[in-house]
Design a protein around this motif. Structure first.
Motif, PDB file in Angstrom:
ATOM      1  N   CYS A  46     -11.262 -10.877 -15.906  1.00 49.46           N
ATOM      2  CA  CYS A  46     -11.292 -10.021 -14.721  1.00 49.46           C
ATOM      3  C   CYS A  46     -10.328  -8.851 -14.872  1.00 49.46           C
ATOM      4  O   CYS A  46     -10.635  -7.721 -14.470  1.00 49.46           O
ATOM      5  N   SER A  47      -9.161  -9.116 -15.473  1.00 47.48           N
ATOM      6  CA  SER A  47      -8.201  -8.042 -15.709  1.00 47.48           C
ATOM      7  C   SER A  47      -8.762  -7.002 -16.661  1.00 47.48           C
ATOM      8  O   SER A  47      -8.586  -5.796 -16.467  1.00 47.48           O
ATOM      9  N   TYR A  48      -9.471  -7.454 -17.711  1.00 46.03           N
ATOM     10  CA  TYR A  48     -10.074  -6.518 -18.660  1.00 46.03           C
ATOM     11  C   TYR A  48     -11.166  -5.692 -17.988  1.00 46.03           C
ATOM     12  O   TYR A  48     -11.253  -4.463 -18.179  1.00 46.03           O
ATOM     13  N   ASP A  53      -3.439  -4.493 -14.658  1.00 46.81           N
ATOM     14  CA  ASP A  53      -2.488  -5.501 -15.107  1.00 46.81           C
ATOM     15  C   ASP A  53      -2.240  -6.492 -13.983  1.00 46.81           C
ATOM     16  O   ASP A  53      -2.046  -6.108 -12.821  1.00 46.81           O
ATOM     17  N   VAL A  54      -2.260  -7.757 -14.323  1.00 41.99           N
ATOM     18  CA  VAL A  54      -1.963  -8.810 -13.359  1.00 41.99           C
ATOM     19  C   VAL A  54      -0.812  -9.650 -13.889  1.00 41.99           C
ATOM     20  O   VAL A  54      -0.537  -9.664 -15.099  1.00 41.99           O
ATOM     21  N   VAL A  66      -1.985 -15.528  -8.799  1.00 42.37           N
ATOM     22  CA  VAL A  66      -2.250 -14.290  -9.533  1.00 42.37           C
ATOM     23  C   VAL A  66      -2.167 -13.131  -8.568  1.00 42.37           C
ATOM     24  O   VAL A  66      -2.805 -13.148  -7.502  1.00 42.37           O
ATOM     25  N   VAL A  67      -1.376 -12.123  -8.929  1.00 38.17           N
ATOM     26  CA  VAL A  67      -1.247 -10.921  -8.104  1.00 38.17           C
ATOM     27  C   VAL A  67      -1.370  -9.696  -8.999  1.00 38.17           C
ATOM     28  O   VAL A  67      -1.183  -9.771 -10.219  1.00 38.17           O
ATOM     29  N   CYS A  68      -1.666  -8.572  -8.373  1.00 36.71           N
ATOM     30  CA  CYS A  68      -1.728  -7.311  -9.108  1.00 36.71           C
ATOM     31  C   CYS A  68      -0.324  -6.888  -9.511  1.00 36.71           C
ATOM     32  O   CYS A  68       0.649  -7.120  -8.781  1.00 36.71           O
ATOM     33  N   ASN A  69      -0.204  -6.236 -10.618  1.00 37.41           N
ATOM     34  CA  ASN A  69       1.103  -5.901 -11.152  1.00 37.41           C
ATOM     35  C   ASN A  69       1.798  -4.803 -10.345  1.00 37.41           C
ATOM     36  O   ASN A  69       3.015  -4.751 -10.266  1.00 37.41           O
ATOM     37  N   GLU A  70       1.025  -3.889  -9.758  1.00 41.61           N
ATOM     38  CA  GLU A  70       1.626  -2.753  -9.046  1.00 41.61           C
ATOM     39  C   GLU A  70       1.780  -3.022  -7.551  1.00 41.61           C
ATOM     40  O   GLU A  70       2.809  -2.759  -6.956  1.00 41.61           O
ATOM     41  N   ASP A  71       0.733  -3.498  -6.916  1.00 43.17           N
ATOM     42  CA  ASP A  71       0.845  -3.865  -5.498  1.00 43.17           C
ATOM     43  C   ASP A  71       0.241  -5.261  -5.325  1.00 43.17           C
ATOM     44  O   ASP A  71      -0.402  -5.794  -6.224  1.00 43.17           O
ATOM     45  N   TYR A  72       0.468  -5.830  -4.168  1.00 41.17           N
ATOM     46  CA  TYR A  72       0.065  -7.204  -3.940  1.00 41.17           C
ATOM     47  C   TYR A  72      -1.149  -7.309  -3.011  1.00 41.17           C
ATOM     48  O   TYR A  72      -1.337  -8.308  -2.319  1.00 41.17           O
ATOM     49  N   CYS A  98      -4.874  -0.283  -6.500  1.00 41.80           N
ATOM     50  CA  CYS A  98      -4.161   0.398  -7.585  1.00 41.80           C
ATOM     51  C   CYS A  98      -5.150   1.149  -8.477  1.00 41.80           C
ATOM     52  O   CYS A  98      -6.352   0.883  -8.475  1.00 41.80           O
ATOM     53  N   CYS A  99      -4.633   2.093  -9.254  1.00 42.79           N
ATOM     54  CA  CYS A  99      -5.458   2.907 -10.153  1.00 42.79           C
ATOM     55  C   CYS A  99      -5.774   2.127 -11.430  1.00 42.79           C
ATOM     56  O   CYS A  99      -4.958   1.339 -11.909  1.00 42.79           O
ATOM     57  N   LYS A 100      -6.927   2.385 -11.986  1.00 40.25           N
ATOM     58  CA  LYS A 100      -7.305   1.753 -13.247  1.00 40.25           C
ATOM     59  C   LYS A 100      -6.515   2.378 -14.395  1.00 40.25           C
ATOM     60  O   LYS A 100      -6.201   3.560 -14.370  1.00 40.25           O
ATOM     61  N   LYS A 101      -6.236   1.577 -15.417  1.00 39.84           N
ATOM     62  CA  LYS A 101      -5.404   2.012 -16.535  1.00 39.84           C
ATOM     63  C   LYS A 101      -6.224   2.102 -17.820  1.00 39.84           C
ATOM     64  O   LYS A 101      -7.252   1.444 -17.981  1.00 39.84           O
ATOM     65  N   TRP A 102      -5.693   2.909 -18.731  1.00 37.15           N
ATOM     66  CA  TRP A 102      -6.306   3.018 -20.059  1.00 37.15           C
ATOM     67  C   TRP A 102      -5.745   1.979 -21.018  1.00 37.15           C
ATOM     68  O   TRP A 102      -6.360   1.683 -22.038  1.00 37.15           O
TER      69      TRP A 102
END
Length: 389
Positions: A46-48, A53-54, A66-72, A98-102
């Motif tokens: 799911c993270s991929y 980032d989780v 499991v929580v999101c790395n930037e906000d909860y 949160c925004c998607k990352k590269w």
């Protein structure tokens, strides 16, 4: 809503997450997992997929948070359910803010190795640039070059196994061959540092079958070994009464040169019990050191050359289908008269091509000049070419 009506209905009220769902994982409250490892794999997938980032602040055998790395805002809580005897999602918030990352930390080299194992197995020469393009197209992420290198290295280790460990098993392999097939030959040579240098193997069943039922023609060739330690594979192949491939012996050497070919052919000659070499015919292409090695070990044998390899050298200077077809007409000529006739035709087409062919010994590639003792008029060394795949 997801609670069972009675204890007997516990196993039927909840939807189970299966391994087949890993390619596109979806979660909901009441979803059950067979074990905690499957839940962790689903969270990584799911993270991929979501490119986020989780982190797992609670992660043990009976609880997973499991929580999101930037906000909860994105949140999942699962724990062991004693009624179902499996893991169950108890709380779940689906929306991501949160925004998607590269690049994400969970996108590891081991994951890429497992995900693209079949692709790398099908194309073992895939370079890092093409590998990166495939990953970017599918996941919309840009992994580093070192991560791709590690992923490819891990995949190759899975495909080929532990190569150093395989070399250590050669002694056991040789003993097993001698035990299961008495009369077989297995030689292993070491270098000055007690490392692998070269090996030779000839099974007794192949040896007896070739001597009793095959024509006295030996096809020899070498090909590259495309592994971490490289090397060359030397093969000797026969042809049975049905014109099918009959393997005789194989050898593994560091380089393809005259000493290694002499070493291989001497052991082959001894295994087959060849004393008089005149009835035998050797078919090969013009490999490095092979012509001189055959002359030393099989001095009285007829040595034929593969016409296809000869044509590859021919067409580098003389191109076109007309010259190609004329060359094959000359090679297939069955009488001396036909040979002279087709050579004159080649002379009219191209004088330079005629001179190039005239310098070659006709008994090495023209059917009319070859001995009829082996009852084999084959002009190609394709029996050995199967080892190049």
């Amino acid at each position: 809503m997801w609670a069972p009506n009675s204890d007997d209905e516990t196993q039927t009220k909840f939807r189970a997450f299966r391994k087949e769902d890993l390619h596109c994982p979806k979660f909901h409250v009441g979803q059950v997992f067979e074990n905690v490892e499957l839940l962790r794999k689903a969270m990584k997938e799911c993270s991929y997929k979501n490119r986020v980032d989780v982190k797992l602040p609670v992660n043990d055998k009976k609880r997973v948070k499991v929580v999101c790395n930037e906000d909860y805002t994105w949140y999942l809580w699962a724990s062991y359910d004693s009624r179902n005897k499996c893991f169950m999602v108890k709380r779940y918030v689906e929306e991501h803010t949160c925004c998607k990352k590269w690049k994400i930390k969970a996108f590891t080299a081991s994951f890429l190795a497992r995900k693209y194992l079949e692709s790398l197995k099908a194309d073992q020469d895939m370079n890092l640039r093409n590998f990166s393009r495939v990953v970017q197209k599918e996941w919309h992420m840009t992994p580093s070059r070192t991560k791709l290198q590690r992923a490819r290295r891990l995949a190759m280790k899975i495909i080929h196994g532990d190569e150093e460990g395989q070399y250590k098993l050669l002694w056991d392999y040789g003993n097993e061959i001698r035990r299961s097939n008495p009369g077989s030959s297995f030689f292993l040579a070491l270098d000055d540092k007690a490392g692998f240098n070269k090996a030779y193997m000839c099974l007794d069943a192949c040896k007896r079958g070739f001597l009793q039922g095959c024509r006295p023609v030996i096809f020899i060739d070498g090909c590259h070994i495309k592994t971490r330690y490289r090397g060359q594979l030397l093969v000797a192949v026969g042809i049975d009464p049905n014109n099918c491939i009959f393997p005789i012996a194989i050898g593994v050497v560091e380089v393809e040169d005259m000493p290694n070919w002499v070493w291989f052919l001497e052991r082959l000659k001894r295994d087959l019990g060849i004393i008089n070499t005149s009835p035998w015919t050797i078919m090969s292409d013009k490999q490095k050191g092979l012509i001189n090695a055959v002359n030393d070990v099989f001095p009285e044998s007829e040595h034929r050359f593969c016409v296809r390899h000869m044509w590859q050298n021919f067409q580098q200077q003389f191109k076109g289908d007309v010259l190609k077809n004329q060359l094959w007409k000359i090679a297939r000529s069955t009488t001396f008269v036909k040979y002279e006739q087709y050579m004159d035709e080649m002379k009219d087409i191209s004088l330079d091509a005629y001179k190039w062919l005239h310098e070659l010994e006709p008994y090495t590639w023209v059917r009319a000049f070859q001995s009829d003792l082996p009852k084999c008029d084959i002009l190609l060394n394709n029996n050995c070419e199967v080892f190049n795949k």
